[in-house]
Design a protein around this motif. Structure first.
Motif, mmCIF file in Angstrom:
data_model
loop_
_atom_site.group_PDB
_atom_site.id
_atom_site.type_symbol
_atom_site.label_atom_id
_atom_site.label_comp_id
_atom_site.label_asym_id
_atom_site.label_seq_id
_atom_site.Cartn_x
_atom_site.Cartn_y
_atom_site.Cartn_z
ATOM 1 N N SER A 244 0.829 -1.215 0.000
ATOM 2 C CA SER A 244 0.000 0.000 0.000
ATOM 3 C C SER A 244 0.855 1.253 0.000
ATOM 4 O O SER A 244 0.368 2.340 -0.342
ATOM 5 C CB SER A 244 -0.931 0.002 1.219
ATOM 6 N N ALA A 245 2.122 1.122 0.391
ATOM 7 C CA ALA A 245 3.019 2.277 0.441
ATOM 8 C C ALA A 245 3.739 2.522 -0.879
ATOM 9 O O ALA A 245 4.506 3.490 -0.990
ATOM 10 C CB ALA A 245 4.039 2.076 1.554
ATOM 11 N N VAL A 246 3.514 1.680 -1.878
ATOM 12 C CA VAL A 246 4.157 1.880 -3.182
ATOM 13 C C VAL A 246 3.661 3.193 -3.792
ATOM 14 O O VAL A 246 2.463 3.384 -3.985
ATOM 15 C CB VAL A 246 3.845 0.712 -4.135
ATOM 16 N N PRO A 247 4.560 4.138 -4.082
ATOM 17 C CA PRO A 247 4.151 5.446 -4.620
ATOM 18 C C PRO A 247 3.480 5.338 -5.993
ATOM 19 O O PRO A 247 3.756 4.419 -6.764
ATOM 20 C CB PRO A 247 5.485 6.208 -4.722
ATOM 21 N N ASP A 248 2.621 6.288 -6.290
ATOM 22 C CA ASP A 248 1.877 6.297 -7.552
ATOM 23 C C ASP A 248 2.789 6.381 -8.773
ATOM 24 O O ASP A 248 2.397 5.973 -9.866
ATOM 25 C CB ASP A 248 0.881 7.467 -7.572
ATOM 26 N N LYS A 249 3.994 6.913 -8.599
ATOM 27 C CA LYS A 249 4.885 7.080 -9.760
ATOM 28 C C LYS A 249 5.305 5.741 -10.374
ATOM 29 O O LYS A 249 5.807 5.700 -11.492
ATOM 30 C CB LYS A 249 6.130 7.882 -9.376
ATOM 31 N N TYR A 250 5.089 4.644 -9.645
ATOM 32 C CA TYR A 250 5.451 3.322 -10.172
ATOM 33 C C TYR A 250 4.292 2.649 -10.899
ATOM 34 O O TYR A 250 4.413 1.493 -11.321
ATOM 35 C CB TYR A 250 5.949 2.421 -9.043
ATOM 36 N N THR A 288 -4.866 -6.264 -4.926
ATOM 37 C CA THR A 288 -5.856 -5.406 -5.587
ATOM 38 C C THR A 288 -5.317 -3.993 -5.772
ATOM 39 O O THR A 288 -5.529 -3.353 -6.801
ATOM 40 C CB THR A 288 -7.161 -5.367 -4.772
ATOM 41 N N ARG A 289 -4.599 -3.495 -4.776
ATOM 42 C CA ARG A 289 -3.974 -2.174 -4.863
ATOM 43 C C ARG A 289 -3.016 -2.118 -6.062
ATOM 44 O O ARG A 289 -3.027 -1.166 -6.848
ATOM 45 C CB ARG A 289 -3.230 -1.896 -3.557
ATOM 46 N N LEU A 290 -2.192 -3.151 -6.230
ATOM 47 C CA LEU A 290 -1.251 -3.177 -7.346
ATOM 48 C C LEU A 290 -1.980 -3.301 -8.684
ATOM 49 O O LEU A 290 -1.576 -2.694 -9.681
ATOM 50 C CB LEU A 290 -0.266 -4.332 -7.179
ATOM 51 N N ARG A 291 -3.065 -4.073 -8.706
ATOM 52 C CA ARG A 291 -3.823 -4.224 -9.949
ATOM 53 C C ARG A 291 -4.423 -2.895 -10.378
ATOM 54 O O ARG A 291 -4.417 -2.545 -11.567
ATOM 55 C CB ARG A 291 -4.924 -5.264 -9.771
ATOM 56 N N HIS A 292 -4.951 -2.135 -9.416
ATOM 57 C CA HIS A 292 -5.516 -0.823 -9.741
ATOM 58 C C HIS A 292 -4.453 0.140 -10.273
ATOM 59 O O HIS A 292 -4.772 1.076 -10.998
ATOM 60 C CB HIS A 292 -6.187 -0.222 -8.509
ATOM 61 N N MET A 293 -3.201 -0.104 -9.901
ATOM 62 C CA MET A 293 -2.108 0.728 -10.396
ATOM 63 C C MET A 293 -1.510 0.163 -11.688
ATOM 64 O O MET A 293 -0.503 0.680 -12.181
ATOM 65 C CB MET A 293 -1.008 0.838 -9.332
#
Length: 344
Positions: A244-250, A288-293
């Motif tokens: 969940s802490a993975v920044p949006d820039k990735y 799911t968080r990673l999939r949305h990104m």
């Protein structure tokens, strides 16, 4: 049948060298299906060679006269689109799932029909990237049914009545895979490595930017309630918190999560855990968080002794010294370069 098909197809594991298809061609066989992958020229040459072998063996291929090299085809339930760089559920599998959905909505299915539906849902979910852990209770129902069939407690033709809640669960799962249908497959450049760990005291994470080698350390203490959880559940919560802490820039990149807990590694790869809903939900929330990104995920394992996230899981971040940071950076470098021989 699979052995016969592989032999006629010229698979290198089944025939002598003289009958093997060109080395530049990759052969995939499944029961009575064959797929060749490679350049158009090499694939056509492989097809010609195999037709000769089939004729000598008096084996007839279905639709042999219309077969040709193609960048779009269906194989074992998957719609492969090399031109569009996408995979999806084949038309045949989609029709079967649509028929199954009609049966589910009627409120009753045979035991064998439910078991078959479960197999199709697992296969379709893997194709289009639907995490089966999102349908935790439906998965538990299908697993219990399969176990009952294996133990002889239910007959394959026995009618199973579906309650309203079960119908909704299965309905939602079928619609989820049918609505997604296709998934892009793109070559991505690795962008972030995330080391994860948990102790009975707290959780820790180390985020490493692949391009710059910049390191960010995360961590915190568990609440009194969380301290009462099993260590595997704590490891799963650490996975969720770090992801969940993975920044949006990735977004759109590739993230490698490194754990020293094989249970969490297995659940993250399968997308579900039926032994613990807490563990299941924590990992699925992270996925799911990673999939949305739109992030492509890989999960790897490291020995506890080589996990740089171990320290922040045990001590407050304020207590981490410059020497500790240097030690963590060394552990990261050794893992990424393979010097420690710790990767599975």
């Amino acid at each position: 049948m699979h052995t016969l098909t592989s032999t006629i197809a010229g698979h290198p594991d089944f025939v002598k060298t003289v009958h093997v298809v060109p080395a530049a061609v990759t052969v995939h066989t499944w029961v009575d299906n064959v797929r060749y992958a490679g350049s158009r020229k090499d694939v056509l040459e492989a097809s010609r060679k195999v037709d000769e072998l089939a004729a000598r063996s008096k084996v007839t291929w279905k639709d042999a006269d219309t077969r040709t090299a193609s960048t779009r085809y269906e194989f074992i339930g998957v719609d492969w689109d090399h031109q569009g760089r996408k995979v999806g559920i084949s038309a045949r599998l989609s029709k079967k799932l649509a028929r199954d959905l009609e049966e589910v909505r009627k409120g009753a299915m045979s035991a064998s029909g439910l078991e078959t539906l479960g197999g199709r849902l697992l296969h379709a979910s893997a194709i289009v990237g639907v995490y089966v852990g999102e349908f935790y209770f439906a998965l538990k129902l299908l697993r219990r049914l399969t176990n009952a069939l294996n133990r002889g407690e239910k007959a394959v033709d026995q009618t199973i009545r579906l309650s309203g809640s079960v119908q909704r669960l299965l309905d939602g799962w079928v619609r989820a895979v049918l609505e997604k249908r296709r998934m892009p497959v793109a070559a991505r450049v690795p962008s972030l490595t995330v080391f994860v760990d948990a102790s009975l005291e707290g959780w820790g994470g180390v985020l490493v930017d692949v391009a710059t080698n910049a390191i960010e350390v995360l961590g915190s203490r568990w609440s009194r309630k969380e301290k009462g959880l099993h260590i595997n559940e704590l490891e799963a919560l650490a996975f969720e918190l770090c992801v969940s802490a993975v920044p949006d820039k990735y977004a759109g990149g590739t993230v490698t999560v490194v754990v020293d807990n094989t249970t969490v590694q297995g659940v993250a790869r399968k997308g579900a855990c039926l032994r613990s809903q807490t563990l299941n939900d924590a990992v699925v929330n992270g996925l799911t968080r990673l999939r949305h990104m739109n992030i492509s995920l890989s999960v790897r394992w490291v020995k506890s002794a080589g996990n740089p996230a171990d320290l922040p899981s045990r001590v407050p971040l304020s207590a981490i010294s410059d020497k500790n940071m240097a030690d963590m950076a060394l552990a990261v470098r050794q893992f990424l370069t393979g010097d420690m021989g710790l990767v599975v």
